[in-house]
Design an enzyme around this catalytic site. Structure first.
Site, mmCIF file in Angstrom:
data_model
loop_
_atom_site.group_PDB
_atom_site.id
_atom_site.type_symbol
_atom_site.label_atom_id
_atom_site.label_comp_id
_atom_site.label_asym_id
_atom_site.label_seq_id
_atom_site.Cartn_x
_atom_site.Cartn_y
_atom_site.Cartn_z
ATOM 1 N N HIS A 51 0.812 -1.219 0.000
ATOM 2 C CA HIS A 51 0.000 0.000 0.000
ATOM 3 C C HIS A 51 0.850 1.275 0.000
ATOM 4 O O HIS A 51 0.752 2.072 -0.943
ATOM 5 C CB HIS A 51 -0.998 -0.026 1.158
ATOM 6 C CG HIS A 51 -1.683 1.273 1.394
ATOM 7 N ND1 HIS A 51 -2.508 1.871 0.448
ATOM 8 C CD2 HIS A 51 -1.653 2.133 2.450
ATOM 9 C CE1 HIS A 51 -2.945 3.022 0.928
ATOM 10 N NE2 HIS A 51 -2.448 3.208 2.135
ATOM 11 N N HIS A 75 3.553 6.983 5.417
ATOM 12 C CA HIS A 75 2.374 7.687 5.909
ATOM 13 C C HIS A 75 1.555 6.920 6.949
ATOM 14 O O HIS A 75 0.866 7.522 7.755
ATOM 15 C CB HIS A 75 1.485 8.157 4.754
ATOM 16 C CG HIS A 75 0.629 7.085 4.148
ATOM 17 N ND1 HIS A 75 1.061 6.298 3.112
ATOM 18 C CD2 HIS A 75 -0.628 6.673 4.431
ATOM 19 C CE1 HIS A 75 0.106 5.449 2.782
ATOM 20 N NE2 HIS A 75 -0.939 5.645 3.571
ATOM 21 N N GLU A 79 0.501 5.656 12.724
ATOM 22 C CA GLU A 79 -0.831 5.241 13.119
ATOM 23 C C GLU A 79 -0.893 3.742 13.418
ATOM 24 O O GLU A 79 -1.540 3.318 14.361
ATOM 25 C CB GLU A 79 -1.829 5.611 12.018
ATOM 26 C CG GLU A 79 -3.231 5.526 12.544
ATOM 27 C CD GLU A 79 -4.267 5.830 11.494
ATOM 28 O OE1 GLU A 79 -3.888 6.204 10.370
ATOM 29 O OE2 GLU A 79 -5.449 5.678 11.806
ATOM 30 N N ASP A 80 -0.246 2.949 12.577
ATOM 31 C CA ASP A 80 -0.440 1.500 12.661
ATOM 32 C C ASP A 80 0.653 0.751 13.425
ATOM 33 O O ASP A 80 0.499 -0.423 13.720
ATOM 34 C CB ASP A 80 -0.509 0.893 11.247
ATOM 35 C CG ASP A 80 -1.681 1.448 10.451
ATOM 36 O OD1 ASP A 80 -2.561 2.052 11.071
ATOM 37 O OD2 ASP A 80 -1.699 1.264 9.226
ATOM 38 N N ASP A 142 -3.136 8.391 -1.251
ATOM 39 C CA ASP A 142 -3.545 7.343 -0.312
ATOM 40 C C ASP A 142 -4.974 6.898 -0.632
ATOM 41 O O ASP A 142 -5.275 5.720 -0.801
ATOM 42 C CB ASP A 142 -3.446 7.937 1.115
ATOM 43 C CG ASP A 142 -3.816 6.937 2.199
ATOM 44 O OD1 ASP A 142 -3.698 5.727 1.956
ATOM 45 O OD2 ASP A 142 -4.225 7.393 3.287
ATOM 46 N N ASP A 262 -22.224 14.360 -26.600
ATOM 47 C CA ASP A 262 -20.786 14.624 -26.485
ATOM 48 C C ASP A 262 -20.035 13.523 -25.744
ATOM 49 O O ASP A 262 -19.049 13.786 -25.083
ATOM 50 C CB ASP A 262 -20.544 15.985 -25.837
ATOM 51 C CG ASP A 262 -21.186 16.079 -24.452
ATOM 52 O OD1 ASP A 262 -21.950 15.157 -24.101
ATOM 53 O OD2 ASP A 262 -20.924 17.056 -23.741
HETATM 54 MN MN MN Z 1 -2.882 4.627 3.840
#
Ligand code: MN
Length: 709
Positions: A51, A75, A79-80, A142, A262
């Site tokens: 990712h 990134h 957080e993880d 992301d 169009d």
């Molecule tokens: Mn992410």
């Protein structure tokens, strides 16, 4: 699904535009991120590092700088995983750490509802973005990778993410001029939100492409030849409208796919602005243009800086053909938007065009400060991202951009809050127009102000800019508070008099203690609560009385106005306890007066009510009443009808009343000795004018002698 690129591919992607810089930071960031995420898997089961690597690759694709790509790789680490911001700072420098921290903050917020979370996240995003644009570009990458791999998530999550992408990310990408990204966001969301419709459109578009392939090819050849003959440089290509764009057009114009002309158009890229117009002239000399379809976004660019000439002509086979004509540079800006101004540049340095996006962001952040509610703010932003605008002139000839549908009031608030508040009229091109007039391109507008005027609640029905809405609401709130303080004082003074207590108590420590006991911080708050009907005057005065005289404590209750009274207001204050008087049955539109009844709130009478004179013994107890009925509300009115005594007349009368959609809630009928019928109706009407029309109709009926209220 696309294959995940490798680290090597990422580096090869960055190298050509990195001006020989050391690319080791990318390798380091990659290894660090892979290590940090090593125990994690993506929902489809592959290693998590795929990712961030894909996100970094998207960023390299739009030629972002090295700190951005490193931040893209890192990134999700804070957080993880156990990584801290200090780790990132130590290893990759302050700049990367700042970006990663902003991104982490964006996703960390927790909220009670999903809707709220979405609004709040968006607000944070704008704040982060106005500090460093790279934050939003990485957030975009992301989200894009998450959208591209959305099929692996459970259905519920899919819907939520796709909706958010369509409602927030796509308009934002559009507003920041990133055409390619908006298109991809919209089509991916469309695919997950309405899979059947999406598939059907994909089928139909490719069929149309097949059918028209030869024709388009011939047309391209023909135009290329003509351009060469005229010595005009130009590259002609076929262009297919994106699926969500087609879907929107079908929805908006209520047409079928077959009626969308169009789907396939032609685009001509050239070198200079002058040649754009020259090519337009050539096209118009070859085929007949369709009136109203020519748009000059070069002369007047869209607010996201999109520039192009659009025209539709009747082509060689009698078919409509849409052309877009622009320079290579304009095309680059249309596709890359803010990213095109960002790349290669050092942090904090923006060229003039890029600063226009930034000033739009700053404006939004400003609105954010004034709109404390996250949902309101989201609505504000959604409203502002509508790209269509009109251009108007100030009396001094300055050009101003306003959202389509803007009125003189919007314009006035755009100039200054005080100009908005004091606005009483407007002149367009020298002529007075109503305040709800919709501004047109090229209008010269002059605002007329008066020092003694304030905004009206009605304005909220037609203003379109968030700025105007916010300011008007603020003013009304302050005004309502002011009015309810006055009313609260009046009600409390009445109650004191009823118990032969001194008015001096109104300023005493005792009453302040009562306010505190009722959970209020100040006397003013207490008066407001009484004015709004949240606390009864009785409740307050009861607590002021000496212990032994105190009456049975009244249960705290919030009395809601009866349904029929919805919309009644006293000089702009809503939510007070009201009754309409049963002696005169007032309706909206009547000349009204409110009578302060001790312990009961306010009773609304018609000014010509016979009972009123008896009731009034003190001027101070009268208040002005305005009645702005809600759309579907009704009020009880009484009608007295005198008829000749004839069978069936009552039935005819009832039928007539019902035929004009008025409900009869009660009726009494009797006949007199002199052979007359007396009928009293209680009916539910919207307002006075509806009642008048009915009275008119009844009086014209055969056998009617008299009708009165
Ligand atoms: Mn992410």
């Amino acid at each position: 699904m696309r294959d995940t690129p490798s680290l090597k591919e990422l580096i090869e992607k960055v190298r050509p535009y990195s001006h020989g810089k050391d690319l080791r930071i990318l390798e380091d960031a990659y290894h660090f991120s892979r290590e940090a995420h090593c125990s994690q898997k993506r929902s489809e089961g592959s290693p998590y590092i795929k990712h961030p690597l894909s996100v970094a690759y998207i960023l390299a694709d739009i030629k972002m700088d090295l700190p951005s790509i490193a931040a893209g790789l890192l990134h999700d680490t804070i957080e993880d995983t156990n990584t801290t911001i200090e780790d990132i700072g130590r290893l990759f420098g302050k700049e990367v750490a700042f970006i990663v921290e902003s991104l982490t903050k964006l996703s960390k917020v927790e909220f009670r509802t999903k809707k709220e979370a979405q609004a709040e996240n968006f607000r944070k995003m704008l704040l982060a973005m106005s500090e460093d644009v790279r934050v939003i570009l990485i957030k975009f990458a992301d989200r894009l990778h998450n959208m591209r791999t959305l099929q692996h998530l459970p259905e519920g999550k899919r819907q939520r993410i796709a909706t958010e992408t369509l409602e927030i990310y796509a308009p934002l990408a559009n507003r920041l001029g990133m055409g390619w990204l908006r298109t991809e966001f919209e089509d991916l969301s469309f695919k997950f939100l309405m899979p059947d419709l999406y598939e059907e459109l994909v089928r139909k578009v490719s069929k149309r492409k097949e059918e028209q392939e030869g024709y388009i090819k011939d047309l391209i050849e023909l135009i290329t030849k003509k351009l060469q003959e005229e010595g005009l440089p130009g590259k002609v290509t076929g262009r297919v409208k994106h699926h969500y764009g087609i879907y929107q057009k079908m929805q908006k114009q209520r047409i079928t796919f077959e009626q969308v002309h169009d789907v396939i158009g032609l685009r001509i890229l050239t070198d200079t602005k002058a040649n754009c117009y020259a090519i337009l002239g050539l096209i118009h000399s070859l085929w007949t243009p369709i009136p109203g379809r020519f748009k000059d976004y070069i002369g007047v660019p869209k607010s996201n800086m999109y520039q192009s000439l659009h025209t539709t002509v009747i082509g060689p086979k009698g078919e409509r053909v849409e052309f877009q004509i622009r320079t290579e540079e304009m095309h680059r800006i249309a596709e890359e938007g803010i990213a095109s101004h960002w790349k290669y540049k050092e942090k904090g340095e923006f060229d003039e065009k890029s600063s226009k996006y930034i000033s739009w962001l700053r404006d939004l952040v400003q609105v954010q400060k004034e709109v404390p509610d996250a949902m309101d703010f989201l609505e504000a932003v959604k409203g502002e991202v509508v790209p269509e605008v009109v251009y108007v002139f100030t009396p001094k000839g300055e050009i101003k951009e306003m959202p389509i549908g803007s009125t003189p009031v919007d314009f006035a608030y755009g100039v200054h809050t005080q100009v908005g508040h004091r606005c009483v009229g407007a002149k367009i091109n020298g002529k007075i127009v109503p305040l709800r007039y919709k501004l047109k391109n090229g209008d010269t507008i002059e605002i007329i102000t008066s020092q003694t005027h304030g905004p009206s609640r009605d304005w909220l029905k037609f203003v379109v800019t968030q700025r105007a809405k916010t300011r008007i609401k603020q003013w009304i709130k302050a005004e309502e508070r002011h009015q309810s303080v006055e009313l609260g004082i009046k009600l409390l003074e009445s109650e004191l008099r009823k118990h032969n207590m001194s008015n001096a108590l109104m300023k005493s420590d005792e009453i302040l203690a009562v306010a505190k006991a009722l959970g209020m911080n100040s006397l003013e708050d207490l008066f407001v609560s009484v004015g709004f009907g949240k606390v009864s005057p009785h409740q307050v005065v009861n607590r002021l009385m000496p212990e032994k005289e105190a009456e049975e404590p009244e249960a705290v209750k919030i009395r809601k106005p009866l349904k029929e009274h919805k919309g009644v207001s006293i000089r702009g204050i809503d939510n007070i306890l009201y009754h309409t008087a049963k002696c005169c049955y007032p309706v909206p539109g009547d000349n009204l007066v409110g009578f302060v009844t001790i312990g009961k709130g306010v009773t609304v009478h018609r000014r010509d009510c016979g009972n009123l004179e008896r009731l009034v013994f003190e001027d101070a107890r009268l208040v002005d009443v305005e009645w702005q009925p809600a759309d579907d509300s009704t009020a009880n009115a009484r009608l007295f009808v005198e008829t000749i005594d004839k069978p069936g007349i009552l039935a005819n009368l009832s039928a007539l009343i019902s035929s004009v959609d008025i409900n009869i809630s009660h009726l009494e009928a009797s006949s007199t000795q002199d052979k007359k019928g007396h009928i009293t109706f209680i009916i539910e009407v919207r307002d006075l004018s509806q009642l008048r029309v009915l009275i008119q109709k009844i009086s014209q009926m055969e056998g009617i002698l008299r009708v009165r209220r």
